[in-house]
Scaffold this active site. Structure first.
Site, PDB file in Angstrom:
ATOM      1  N   ASP A 196       4.381  22.587  37.196  1.00 12.83           N
ATOM      2  CA  ASP A 196       4.641  23.584  38.241  1.00 12.83           C
ATOM      3  C   ASP A 196       4.356  24.993  37.713  1.00 12.83           C
ATOM      4  O   ASP A 196       4.537  25.269  36.528  1.00 12.83           O
ATOM      5  CB  ASP A 196       6.110  23.474  38.687  1.00 12.83           C
ATOM      6  CG  ASP A 196       6.334  24.161  40.024  1.00 12.83           C
ATOM      7  OD1 ASP A 196       5.348  24.483  40.726  1.00 12.83           O
ATOM      8  OD2 ASP A 196       7.512  24.395  40.367  1.00 12.83           O
ATOM      9  N   HIS A 211      -4.741  26.779  39.543  1.00 15.15           N
ATOM     10  CA  HIS A 211      -4.981  25.328  39.500  1.00 15.15           C
ATOM     11  C   HIS A 211      -6.116  25.007  38.526  1.00 15.15           C
ATOM     12  O   HIS A 211      -6.065  24.023  37.789  1.00 15.15           O
ATOM     13  CB  HIS A 211      -5.318  24.808  40.900  1.00 15.15           C
ATOM     14  CG  HIS A 211      -4.179  24.914  41.882  1.00 15.15           C
ATOM     15  ND1 HIS A 211      -2.886  24.559  41.552  1.00 15.15           N
ATOM     16  CD2 HIS A 211      -4.128  25.341  43.171  1.00 15.15           C
ATOM     17  CE1 HIS A 211      -2.104  24.748  42.599  1.00 15.15           C
ATOM     18  NE2 HIS A 211      -2.820  25.240  43.594  1.00 15.15           N
ATOM     19  N   LEU A 220      -3.653   5.753  24.622  1.00 18.59           N
ATOM     20  CA  LEU A 220      -2.759   6.326  25.634  1.00 18.59           C
ATOM     21  C   LEU A 220      -3.147   5.877  27.052  1.00 18.59           C
ATOM     22  O   LEU A 220      -4.334   5.825  27.384  1.00 18.59           O
ATOM     23  CB  LEU A 220      -2.874   7.862  25.565  1.00 18.59           C
ATOM     24  CG  LEU A 220      -2.020   8.645  26.570  1.00 18.59           C
ATOM     25  CD1 LEU A 220      -0.560   8.685  26.123  1.00 18.59           C
ATOM     26  CD2 LEU A 220      -2.544  10.079  26.739  1.00 18.59           C
TER      27      LEU A 220
HETATM   28  C1  FPP Z   1       2.124  23.174  41.068  1.00 18.54           C
HETATM   29  O1  FPP Z   1       1.828  24.522  41.009  1.00 18.54           O
HETATM   30  C2  FPP Z   1       1.018  22.329  40.820  1.00 18.54           C
HETATM   31  C3  FPP Z   1       0.410  21.512  41.738  1.00 18.54           C
HETATM   32  C4  FPP Z   1       0.757  21.448  43.148  1.00 18.54           C
HETATM   33  C5  FPP Z   1      -0.646  20.607  41.402  1.00 18.54           C
HETATM   34  C6  FPP Z   1      -0.885  20.386  39.961  1.00 18.54           C
HETATM   35  C7  FPP Z   1      -2.316  20.580  39.752  1.00 18.54           C
HETATM   36  C8  FPP Z   1      -2.896  20.936  38.592  1.00 18.54           C
HETATM   37  C9  FPP Z   1      -2.167  21.083  37.321  1.00 18.54           C
HETATM   38  C10 FPP Z   1      -4.337  21.243  38.544  1.00 18.54           C
HETATM   39  C11 FPP Z   1      -5.203  20.123  38.963  1.00 18.54           C
HETATM   40  C12 FPP Z   1      -5.042  18.919  38.140  1.00 18.54           C
HETATM   41  C13 FPP Z   1      -6.054  18.127  37.791  1.00 18.54           C
HETATM   42  C14 FPP Z   1      -5.790  16.900  37.019  1.00 18.54           C
HETATM   43  C15 FPP Z   1      -7.446  18.430  38.130  1.00 18.54           C
HETATM   44  P1  FPP Z   1       2.190  25.407  42.258  1.00 18.54           P
HETATM   45  O2  FPP Z   1       0.941  25.656  43.004  1.00 18.54           O
HETATM   46  O3  FPP Z   1       3.269  24.749  43.049  1.00 18.54           O
HETATM   47  O4  FPP Z   1       2.726  26.711  41.576  1.00 18.54           O
HETATM   48  P2  FPP Z   1       3.803  27.719  42.134  1.00 18.54           P
HETATM   49  O5  FPP Z   1       5.133  27.013  42.120  1.00 18.54           O
HETATM   50  O6  FPP Z   1       3.747  28.848  41.154  1.00 18.54           O
HETATM   51  O7  FPP Z   1       3.367  28.105  43.512  1.00 18.54           O
END
Ligand code: FPP
Length: 226
Positions: A13, A30, A125
């Protein structure tokens, strides 16, 4: 006492907030977040104590985000899963997606299945990306399958029917919030929970190492006495 973090699960997150600190839009976060996925996966693949790494990449609730962000995440996933094949093969990493893949485009589903097949022979893994994953949805899908099969219910049978049969030892959430957000609800029954304020794009292998060090000192009793 020798705890091994055999199965690590991470709620990644903070991408959006990190991007904001850089004066960029959320998609930039992202993109950087996907680089951290690679770094953390590669680190885990080199640590023989870790057998499984499960990362929450897209939840059943993430469809509610603006269309433009959802579309960006789909494209990023497609790119990542295509480009990272060498990372998986060089690290002997087996890719095992979890979640309900049927809602993704045919082309993304193909890419996901292709990487799963291309890495099926890898013996190191097991890296799972949770894709259109929700703990409740996973339990409902398993319960429906068992109901259809008219099988007597048992703990083992439920575990084996879920997308992931392996309990989580160490569950980490980055980004400062203290909640599970529908992630690995069944598998985390006895997981040790670690929360860090670090935003996912800034999470490092050093911090993971420190968390593992703390995890190893915890006395896990699984409801019993020591
Ligand atoms: C949360 O950050 C993250 C996500 C909703 C998706 C996780 C995605 C990634 C780590 C990148 C893509 C992954 C791959 C494997 C290609 P948020 O957007 O909720 O952050 P915030 O809480 O600061 O708004």
């Amino acid at each position: 006492m020798n705890n091994n973090p055999s199965h690590i699960a991470i709620i990644m997150d903070g991408n959006g907030r990190w991007a904001q600190t850089q004066g960029k839009n959320r998609t930039f976060g992202h993109e950087k977040g996907s680089e951290v996925v690679r770094a953390i996966t590669t680190y885990c693949a080199k640590n023989p104590e870790i057998q499984r790494l499960t990362l929450y990449a897209f939840s059943t609730e993430n469809w509610k985000r603006p269309k433009i962000e959802v579309e960006f995440l789909m494209k990023l996933l497609q790119k990542y899963l295509t480009q990272e094949l060498p990372t998986y093969l060089e690290g002997n990493i087996r890719f095992q997606p979890i979640g309900d893949l049927s809602s993704f485009s045919t082309s993304l589903q193909k890419t996901i299945i292709q990487l799963k097949e291309q890495t099926a022979h890898c013996t190191g893994l097991i890296q799972s990306l949770a894709l259109n994953y929700g703990g409740r949805d996973e339990i409902i899908r398993a319960a429906s399958a068992l109901q259809a099969a008219q099988t007597p219910i048992s703990l083992d049978l439920i575990s084996q029917t879920l997308d992931c049969a392996t309990d989580v030892d160490l569950l980490i959430r980055t980004g400062g919030d203290h909640r599970l957000s529908n992630f690995m609800l069944w598998q985390s029954a006895y997981a040790e929970l670690f929360f860090t304020d670090t935003l996912w794009p800034e999470f490092t292998t050093d911090e993971l190492e420190k968390i593992i060090h703390k995890f190893k000192k915890v006395e896990r009793r699984f409801g019993g006495l020591n």
